[in-house]
Design a protein around this motif. Structure first.
Motif, PDB file in Angstrom:
ATOM      1  N   ASP B  91       0.827  -1.197   0.000  1.00 16.16           N
ATOM      2  CA  ASP B  91       0.000   0.000   0.000  1.00 16.16           C
ATOM      3  C   ASP B  91       0.868   1.255   0.000  1.00 16.16           C
ATOM      4  OD1 ASP B  91       0.875  -0.790   2.538  1.00 16.16           O
ATOM      5  OD2 ASP B  91      -0.602   0.464   3.518  1.00 16.16           O
ATOM      6  N   LEU B  92       0.226   2.409  -0.006  1.00 18.18           N
ATOM      7  CA  LEU B  92       0.896   3.715   0.118  1.00 18.18           C
ATOM      8  C   LEU B  92       1.860   4.005  -1.011  1.00 18.18           C
ATOM      9  CD1 LEU B  92       2.039   3.293   3.845  1.00 18.18           C
ATOM     10  CD2 LEU B  92      -0.124   4.249   3.089  1.00 18.18           C
ATOM     11  N   GLU B  94       2.147   5.640  -3.798  1.00 15.50           N
ATOM     12  CA  GLU B  94       2.430   6.895  -4.496  1.00 15.50           C
ATOM     13  C   GLU B  94       2.893   8.029  -3.593  1.00 15.50           C
ATOM     14  OE1 GLU B  94       2.645   6.959  -7.648  1.00 15.50           O
ATOM     15  OE2 GLU B  94       1.744   4.999  -8.001  1.00 15.50           O
ATOM     16  N   SER B  95       3.019   7.768  -2.299  1.00 13.33           N
ATOM     17  CA  SER B  95       3.467   8.825  -1.398  1.00 13.33           C
ATOM     18  C   SER B  95       4.950   8.640  -1.077  1.00 13.33           C
ATOM     19  CB  SER B  95       2.656   8.803  -0.111  1.00 13.33           C
ATOM     20  OG  SER B  95       1.310   9.105  -0.379  1.00 13.33           O
ATOM     21  N   THR B  96       5.600   9.747  -0.752  1.00 16.77           N
ATOM     22  CA  THR B  96       7.018   9.648  -0.441  1.00 16.77           C
ATOM     23  C   THR B  96       7.213   9.308   1.033  1.00 16.77           C
ATOM     24  OG1 THR B  96       7.321  11.942   0.239  1.00 16.77           O
ATOM     25  CG2 THR B  96       7.474  11.477  -2.123  1.00 16.77           C
ATOM     26  N   ARG B 130       9.192   7.832  -3.576  1.00 15.37           N
ATOM     27  CA  ARG B 130       7.870   7.243  -3.347  1.00 15.37           C
ATOM     28  C   ARG B 130       8.031   5.809  -2.857  1.00 15.37           C
ATOM     29  NH1 ARG B 130       3.940   9.483  -8.157  1.00 15.37           N
ATOM     30  NH2 ARG B 130       4.639  11.638  -8.041  1.00 15.37           N
TER      31      ARG B 130
END
Lengths: 284, 291
Positions: B91-92, B94-96, B130
């Motif tokens: 999961d997660l 696309e976030s840095t 990311r």
């Protein structure tokens, strides 16, 4: 780990507020949404692209939809359907797929293990949907106005109609999306399960065709689902009054539109509350 | 054995899936500041136990207290005192790293400084990367960062290093050792013996949903398992003797033989003890896997 030797505070810790966290989640969700290339193309840009294609293909020879003495250019006729489609994609398709994927990838479970309140999670989702669908509709109206010379309504009454159909449609689509997200068996299958539903609804609800030219049984079937009513509501905003004659009853049926959308909203809310899962189906 | 000072107490825990008991009467205690490893083969009931302790699953029977609270009734305030690092996920994406650690810090009433956490888990270089682009080891470090940024009193690590190369595993162990230095209690599950031996103050071996052995890594399996094996050569053949007092035996041999030829004093490794405890199943599993 060696992040300083700050002693654990003795006072009872004050948990962050639900609203503040909802706002933080909204920012997080909006940022994530616009980083997903699939989402940006198939949810955000899709209605704009479709409007451009349809208006160009059907409008290039200057043809129009005629009601009595009134002639409505194709670009204008298709605009309300695309606005309604945009609302459905941004709310229903977006949430049904993204929550299914989040659940499958373990993201929901991870959040469940933190003190983030469930309410803040959903506030974040709604905030993201509102942000992206507002941007989307603004973009759609700009393209329609600037590229295809579609006249936009001038009366406050019409914009008020736009506002309630938009807000109610977004709310209904969002809640339906949350409820529907439990249906796909995996994140990978989510698009495959959700997209056909959306496509069929678009076809039968008169998004791509003139609704009054669809077979009667198809019109009746479409009337069971929210998209037809959202499209009809949007036609009442963007088409001249005379176009009401093309509707099945010859009127815009605002009251029934609100009733159907509210009915779906309530039904999906009950279903969603009962079926929402933070874990995958095969995870107990 | 139940003490309010304990971070975790479990008595007679049972959980059944249909007819199959996954957890079949587990007792477990984790003291404050302790690092306890729950060790066992796949399907031994480790993850089910952790999921009950973290409030994800309801138990069928037994008494469970985590930081003094029944996990089935744990509220936000209770969750704020826990750090949960589940088995690896995707999961997660696309976030840095930086965005995520800062975002998760907001969920907690007295979070650590996210920047310090990023340094502590060794992801400073990756702060703008990311999550999707991290390696397996970096990804796990991010999981730990998100698990500890809330300054938890107790951290659950479910199979934290599965799939790591030895070097990544070593540096991950240093990270967990850092948690100990901060006084954080850690309950970790693993099926790697070296991991349990390296990190844990106490090891709890589970098999078939039961605790089959428990103790500090060097005493695990009871005294008999710790018998030394003395091996030497005499009159052209190899002799072996098991003893509690290898020094005395070696002294007697030295008296008799002078420099003892081929002298070896062997103690069973944790692996020997572990295989003796769960070995039959492990072998069967391996057989099935290779069949």
């Amino acid at each position: 780990m060696s992040t300083g030797s700050v002693p654990r505070p003795r006072r009872p810790p004050v948990l962050p507020g639900v609203a503040a966290l909802g706002l933080a989640r909204t920012r997080y969700e909006v940022r994530t949404f616009f980083r997903e290339r699939d989402a940006v193309i198939f949810i955000f840009a899709y209605p704009v692209i479709m409007l451009a294609i349809f208006a160009t293909v059907f409008g290039s020879d200057g043809s129009s939809v005629d009601v009595g003495s009134t002639s409505i250019p194709f670009a204008q006729y298709f605009l309300p359907g695309m606005v309604a489609t945009g609302v459905m994609l941004s709310s229903f398709q977006n949430l049904a797929i993204s929550i299914a994927v989040e659940r499958d990838e373990g993201g929901l479970k991870r959040l469940r293990a933190t003190p983030l309140p469930a309410a803040s999670y959903f506030v974040g989702k709604v905030g993201q949907v509102l942000t992206s669908s507002l941007l989307q509709v603004v973009l759609l109206l700009l393209v329609a106005r600037l590229l295809f010379d579609v006249p936009l309504p001038e009366s406050a009454g019409r914009w008020a109609t736009f506002a309630w159909v938009f807000v109610l449609g977004t709310a209904t689509g969002s809640v339906c999306g949350v409820a529907f997200s439990s249906l796909p068996r995996s994140g990978r299958s989510a698009s495959a399960v959700v997209t056909p539903v959306v496509l069929v609804l678009q076809f039968v609800s008169g998004v791509f065709f003139q609704f009054d030219q669809l077979p009667a049984w198809m019109q009746h079937a479409a009337a069971l689902f929210p998209l037809k009513w959202m499209a009809q509501g949007m036609r009442s905003v963007f088409l001249p009054d005379e176009a009401a004659a093309l509707e099945p009853t010859g009127t815009w049926q605002h009251g029934l539109t609100a009733v159907v959308l509210l009915g779906w909203l309530a039904g999906a809310l009950v279903l969603g509350v009962r079926t929402f899962r933070w874990r995958r189906r095969d995870d107990g | 054995m139940t003490s309010p000072a304990d971070a975790v107490t479990v008595v007679g825990l049972r959980k059944r899936y249909g007819e199959t008991p996954a957890v079949d009467g587990v007792d477990l205690r984790v003291g404050r500041g302790e690092i306890v490893a729950v060790l066992g083969p796949n399907g031994a009931g480790k993850t089910t136990t952790v999921e009950i302790l973290t409030g994800f699953r309801r138990r069928d029977e037994g008494d469970v207290r985590v930081l003094g609270v029944d996990p089935a009734e744990g509220d936000r305030a209770w969750r704020a005192r826990l750090g949960v690092v589940l088995q690896s996920t995707n999961d997660l994406a696309e976030s840095t790293v930086g965005e995520l650690v800062h975002h998760f810090a907001r969920f907690y009433p007295s979070a650590r400084d996210p920047e310090e956490v990023i340094d502590a888990v060794g992801l400073r270089e990756k702060v703008r990367t990311r999550a999707r682009q991290l390696s397996g080891g970096q990804r796990r470090r991010l999981d730990v960062a998100l698990g500890v940024v809330g300054r938890p009193e107790l951290v659950f690590l479910d199979e934290p290093t599965t799939g790591f190369d030895p070097q990544a595993r070593r540096s991950f162990w240093d990270l967990v050792a850092g948690l100990r230095a901060d006084g954080t209690t850690v309950l970790l599950t693993t099926h790697y013996l070296e991991e349990a031996e390296h990190l844990a103050d106490r090891v709890v071996v589970v098999n078939h949903g039961r605790v089959v052995a428990e103790g500090p890594p060097h005493t695990l399996g009871g005294r008999s398992a710790r018998h030394a094996l003395v091996r030497w050569e005499e009159e052209g053949s190899v002799h072996e003797e098991r003893t509690d007092a290898p020094t005395a035996l070696v002294a007697r041999l030295a008296d008799r033989l002078g420099e003892v030829p081929g002298l070896q004093v062997l103690r069973p490794t944790l692996e020997d003890v572990y295989l003796a405890l769960v070995g039959d199943d492990e072998r069967r599993e391996t057989d099935e896997a290779t069949r």
